[in-house]
Design an enzyme around this catalytic site. Structure first.
Site, mmCIF file in Angstrom:
data_model
loop_
_atom_site.group_PDB
_atom_site.id
_atom_site.type_symbol
_atom_site.label_atom_id
_atom_site.label_comp_id
_atom_site.label_asym_id
_atom_site.label_seq_id
_atom_site.Cartn_x
_atom_site.Cartn_y
_atom_site.Cartn_z
ATOM 1 N N GLU A 127 -3.031 -6.214 -1.626
ATOM 2 C CA GLU A 127 -3.284 -7.552 -2.156
ATOM 3 C C GLU A 127 -3.173 -8.586 -1.040
ATOM 4 O O GLU A 127 -2.632 -8.290 0.030
ATOM 5 C CB GLU A 127 -2.287 -7.871 -3.275
ATOM 6 C CG GLU A 127 -2.405 -6.929 -4.450
ATOM 7 C CD GLU A 127 -1.494 -7.297 -5.611
ATOM 8 O OE1 GLU A 127 -1.608 -6.648 -6.658
ATOM 9 O OE2 GLU A 127 -0.675 -8.231 -5.464
ATOM 10 N N GLY A 129 -1.166 -10.897 -0.613
ATOM 11 C CA GLY A 129 0.213 -11.149 -0.212
ATOM 12 C C GLY A 129 1.053 -9.910 -0.014
ATOM 13 O O GLY A 129 2.235 -10.003 0.309
ATOM 14 N N GLU A 362 -3.638 2.204 5.669
ATOM 15 C CA GLU A 362 -2.937 3.364 5.097
ATOM 16 C C GLU A 362 -1.597 3.581 5.800
ATOM 17 O O GLU A 362 -1.178 4.710 6.047
ATOM 18 C CB GLU A 362 -3.825 4.614 5.143
ATOM 19 C CG GLU A 362 -5.054 4.459 4.264
ATOM 20 C CD GLU A 362 -5.721 5.764 3.905
ATOM 21 O OE1 GLU A 362 -5.011 6.795 3.829
ATOM 22 O OE2 GLU A 362 -6.941 5.755 3.685
#
Length: 383
Positions: A127, A129, A362
């Site tokens: 996201e 944030g 990742e």
């Protein structure tokens, strides 16, 4: 572990190598410049079974073990890391997770289409944030009778504008990482909006998107796994996904080495091919060692996965070393090419741009170090 390949593994690697050389590598520079690969490539990979590796045949997959999967990803990464990214997200993060945690109805709805390339998946976790601190995500799913209403935003989502289904993580309670649930959200749903992120440094040929969900309604049958168990589901998927990234990084390193070797044999300075200069040989030798070591770590992680052994630390070691090695390999190749390495007439500048992001997504290199450190000391440094 056995470091030799079975005839089946060797044949699959050769099939992937031929496909990469014939169908991907000749177009990689053009796709990079226009920031989009040829989507007709996706079903062609499905026909060859590349999009169904490790997925049981009864679900539409092509079977095979993790080593087979990573061998294919190395070859795809060698030709174009953007193509590797499309496959490792749609297959490795989405289809494999559905196969492991999905209901029979979810298997039937999504796996044959994903494995054939008739559909693509995206993994919607990050996201605006929340990046490394994935447990702090704020996208929220609220029960409404037999349905869920999902509202929030995701960013840096590979395949985001191409995907037919998003494996999406949303907060269903305020209980930290234990309050997160996974959902399979059709991207054609009302209230599901997406915008492509352009002008990236690397991986320009694959779609990367921002997703916005405004009260997207999905039935409870779209929930993947138990309520509140989405975080460990996502972490398990990412653990295997890190080896996928590592395998692609081995491909980048190998491509960088191959290009540098060819050029060093052709380019003459001071009366001889630059391959005969000691410092050029040092660049080539260190790249060869890095590539071989990264490949060994990937194969070791694949062996653990295929034997059902604990693999989290091995996956982090493979991802950490291979991603950093790919950056070094590509940087060395640019140095061998000199000024020509700085323009996109030659592929090594693209290898360097593509490699750089693998140390970020990742799980950053720093996160991998903390995972390895936790394994060594028994102490978590995340909090």
């Amino acid at each position: 572990m056995d470091l030799s390949l079975t005839p089946e593994h060797a044949d699959l690697r050769q099939l992937a190598r031929n496909f990469a050389d014939d169908e991907i590598a000749p177009h990689a520079a053009e796709w990079d410049r226009r920031e989009s690969l040829d989507l007709d490539l996706i079903p062609r990979m499905g026909e060859l079974g590349f999009l169904g590796l490790t997925i049981p045949e009864e679900h539409g997959g092509s079977g095979g073990d993790h080593l087979a999967y990573y061998l294919v990803l190395e070859e795809l990464g060698r030709a174009d890391s953007s193509v590797r990214g499309v496959v490792s997200v749609s297959l490795g993060l989405v289809a494999a997770t559905i196969a492991r945690h999905g209901t029979p109805e979810q298997h039937q709805r999504w796996l044959p289409a994903l494995c054939s390339g008739r559909a693509l998946g995206c993994f919607a976790l990050t996201e605006p944030g929340t990046g490394s601190d994935a447990g702090a995500l704020t996208t929220r799913a609220v029960r409404d009778g037999d349905d869920w209403l999902i509202t929030g935003a995701k960013t840096f989502i590979t395949n985001g504008t191409w995907a037919d289904v998003a494996l999406l993580l949303a907060r269903t309670s305020d209980d930290g990482s234990r309050g997160i649930t996974a959902f399979l959200v059709p991207t054609a749903s009302a209230g599901f909006h997406r915008r492509e992120i352009n002008d990236k440094l690397g991986l320009r040929a694959q779609a990367t998107a921002e997703l916005h969900l405004d009260g997207v309604r999905v039935p409870d049958t779209a929930r993947l796994g138990e309520v509140g168990r989405g975080f460990p589901l996502a972490m398990s998927a990412l653990g295997k996904g890190r080896v996928s990234v590592a395998a692609g990084c081995v491909g980048i390193a190998q491509a960088s080495l191959d290009a540098a070797l060819r050029y060093a044999g052709e380019r003459h300075q001071f009366g001889k091919a630059i391959a005969g200069h000691q410092l050029v040989q040092r660049l080539l030798a260190t790249t060869a060692v890095d590539t071989a070591a990264a490949r060994l770590l990937v194969w070791q992680a694949a062996d653990l996965l295929d034997r059902g052994q604990p693999h989290e630390t091995a996956a982090s070691m493979a991802k950490l070393f291979a991603s950093e090695a790919a950056v070094r390999a590509a940087d060395n190749a640019v140095q061998v090419f000199g000024g020509y390495g700085y323009v996109d007439e030659y592929p090594v500048s693209r290898y360097l741009r593509d490699a750089r992001v693998t140390t970020l997504y990742e799980g950053t290199s720093q996160i991998q170090q903390l995972v390895i450190g936790r394994s060594l000391t028994g102490v978590a440094a995340f909090s």
